[in-house]
Design an enzyme around this catalytic site. Structure first.
Site, PDB file in Angstrom:
ATOM      1  CG  ASP A  12      -1.959   1.391   1.311  1.00 25.78           C
ATOM      2  OD1 ASP A  12      -2.368   1.490   0.243  1.00 25.78           O
ATOM      3  OD2 ASP A  12      -1.919   2.000   2.643  1.00 25.78           O
ATOM      4  CB  SER A  13      -0.027   4.715  -0.536  1.00 29.17           C
ATOM      5  OG  SER A  13      -0.977   4.772   0.229  1.00 29.17           O
ATOM      6  CB  CYS A  75      -3.125   0.619  -2.547  1.00 32.15           C
ATOM      7  SG  CYS A  75      -3.280   2.288  -3.009  1.00 32.15           S
ATOM      8  CD  GLU A 154       0.123   6.757   5.901  1.00 26.36           C
ATOM      9  OE1 GLU A 154       1.216   6.700   6.359  1.00 26.36           O
ATOM     10  OE2 GLU A 154      -0.364   5.739   5.305  1.00 26.36           O
ATOM     11  CB  CYS A 186      -9.624   4.714   0.753  1.00 24.09           C
ATOM     12  SG  CYS A 186      -7.842   5.017   1.141  1.00 24.09           S
ATOM     13  CG  HIS A 188      -4.958   4.968   4.356  1.00 27.12           C
ATOM     14  ND1 HIS A 188      -4.447   4.694   3.110  1.00 27.12           N
ATOM     15  CD2 HIS A 188      -4.016   5.522   5.196  1.00 27.12           C
ATOM     16  CE1 HIS A 188      -3.370   4.781   3.353  1.00 27.12           C
ATOM     17  NE2 HIS A 188      -2.724   5.388   4.321  1.00 27.12           N
TER      18      HIS A 188
HETATM   19  N1  DGL Z   1      -4.755   3.177   0.817  1.00 30.74           N
HETATM   20  C1  DGL Z   1      -4.729   3.775  -0.534  1.00 30.74           C
HETATM   21  C2  DGL Z   1      -6.279   3.448  -1.368  1.00 30.74           C
HETATM   22  O1  DGL Z   1      -6.867   2.212  -0.854  1.00 30.74           O
HETATM   23  C3  DGL Z   1      -4.785   5.066  -0.862  1.00 30.74           C
HETATM   24  C4  DGL Z   1      -4.280   6.134  -0.056  1.00 30.74           C
HETATM   25  C5  DGL Z   1      -3.496   7.306  -0.727  1.00 30.74           C
HETATM   26  O2  DGL Z   1      -2.243   6.849  -0.715  1.00 30.74           O
HETATM   27  O3  DGL Z   1      -3.979   8.250  -1.094  1.00 30.74           O
HETATM   28  O4  DGL Z   1      -6.506   3.946  -2.100  1.00 30.74           O
END
Ligand code: DGL
Length: 264
Positions: A12-13, A75, A154, A186, A188
């Site tokens: 993931d990012s 992600c 984050e 997302c 996150h």
């Molecule tokens: N966790 C990521 C997603 O599912 C991206 C969040 C990001 O880096 O903007 O889209």
């Protein structure tokens, strides 16, 4: 020949994919994992899809070098930007990606109004358009990008006033319109589900795709004859392109794990 004991790569990012990692360990306890957070580049969601595709290409190559037997693109943004491309580039390697869970949302809504919470790049991708086209013909789909929310998560700010403000701004208007089902588009966002419930009420359905993705990982491992037969508890290894100390300090709060994090 691929070693069945080799780890599953989870990418993931940033910390978002940890919500998927947790589901994988819960459902496939014998599997080893290697988690890669591209925190030098987070957030992905505001970057052009082409740039995210290049980032995803280099991170997946790295995970392959580390010996991953399967890679989960945990992600939505990277899946939207790169999943098709990665599969074409590595046809003999198994990938599992994310797609917004519009299908279960459309099946479960009573009001006929659902909302997807995801990054701007995810909404721009073909994958999102195709999911809406295939599964949401009879429901109205709202979209919320929740600007700033990925950054808050984050930092581990899951319940601060600013995090609450971002969510209230996104959710209140659509709740007033009668949205009764929220899709975490997302990875996150599942970390703020407790706050979402406080704002939206317990009766709102919240769909976190992580358990379904973990089940898909199990099916793909089985199909490729890659399930780890060891029967012992798998080990998780963590890498970040950002600050290892920061990720290390936030792991216990997010997923209840104390582990050393390595610099990628
Ligand atoms: N966790 C990521 C997603 O599912 C991206 C969040 C990001 O880096 O903007 O889209």
């Amino acid at each position: 020949m691929t070693n069945k004991q080799a780890p599953i790569g989870v990418y993931d990012s940033g910390v978002g994919g940890l919500s998927v990692l947790q589901a994988i360990h819960a459902q496939l306890p014998s599997e080893n994992t290697i988690y890669f957070a591209d925190q030098a580049k987070v957030p992905y969601g505001e970057r052009p899809l082409e740039e995210v595709r290049q980032l995803a290409e280099s991170v997946t190559r790295r995970l392959m070098q580390e010996g991953a037997k399967l890679i989960v693109i945990a992600c939505n943004t990277a899946s939207a930007a790169a999943l098709k491309h990665l599969r074409a580039l590595h046809p003999d390697f198994p990938f599992v990606g994310m797609e917004p869970a519009v299908k279960p949302a459309a099946e479960q809504t009573l009001s006929g109004k659902v909302s997807v919470l995801a990054t701007p790049s995810t909404f721009h991708g073909e994958l999102y358009a195709s999911v809406v086209e295939r599964f949401a013909r009879d429901v109205k789909v709202y979209q919320a990008t929740c600007p700033g929310l990925v950054r808050q998560i984050e930092k581990g700010f899951l319940e601060t006033p600013k995090t609450r403000r971002i969510l209230e701004e996104a959710l209140k208007p659509m709740l007033l319109e009668g949205v009764d089902t929220l899709v975490m588009g997302c990875t996150h966002f599942p970390f703020v589900i407790p706050l979402i419930r406080k704002i939206a009420g317990e009766e709102v359905r919240v769909i976190d795709p992580a358990p379904a993705v973990a089940r898909q990982v199990g099916r793909v491992l089985e199909a490729w004859n890659l399930l780890n037969p060891s029967g012992t508890l798998g080990k998780a290894t963590f890498f970040t392109s950002g600050d290892p100390k920061k990720l290390q300090s936030i792991l216990p709060r997010l997923i209840g794990i104390e582990a050393e994090v390595f610099k990628a």
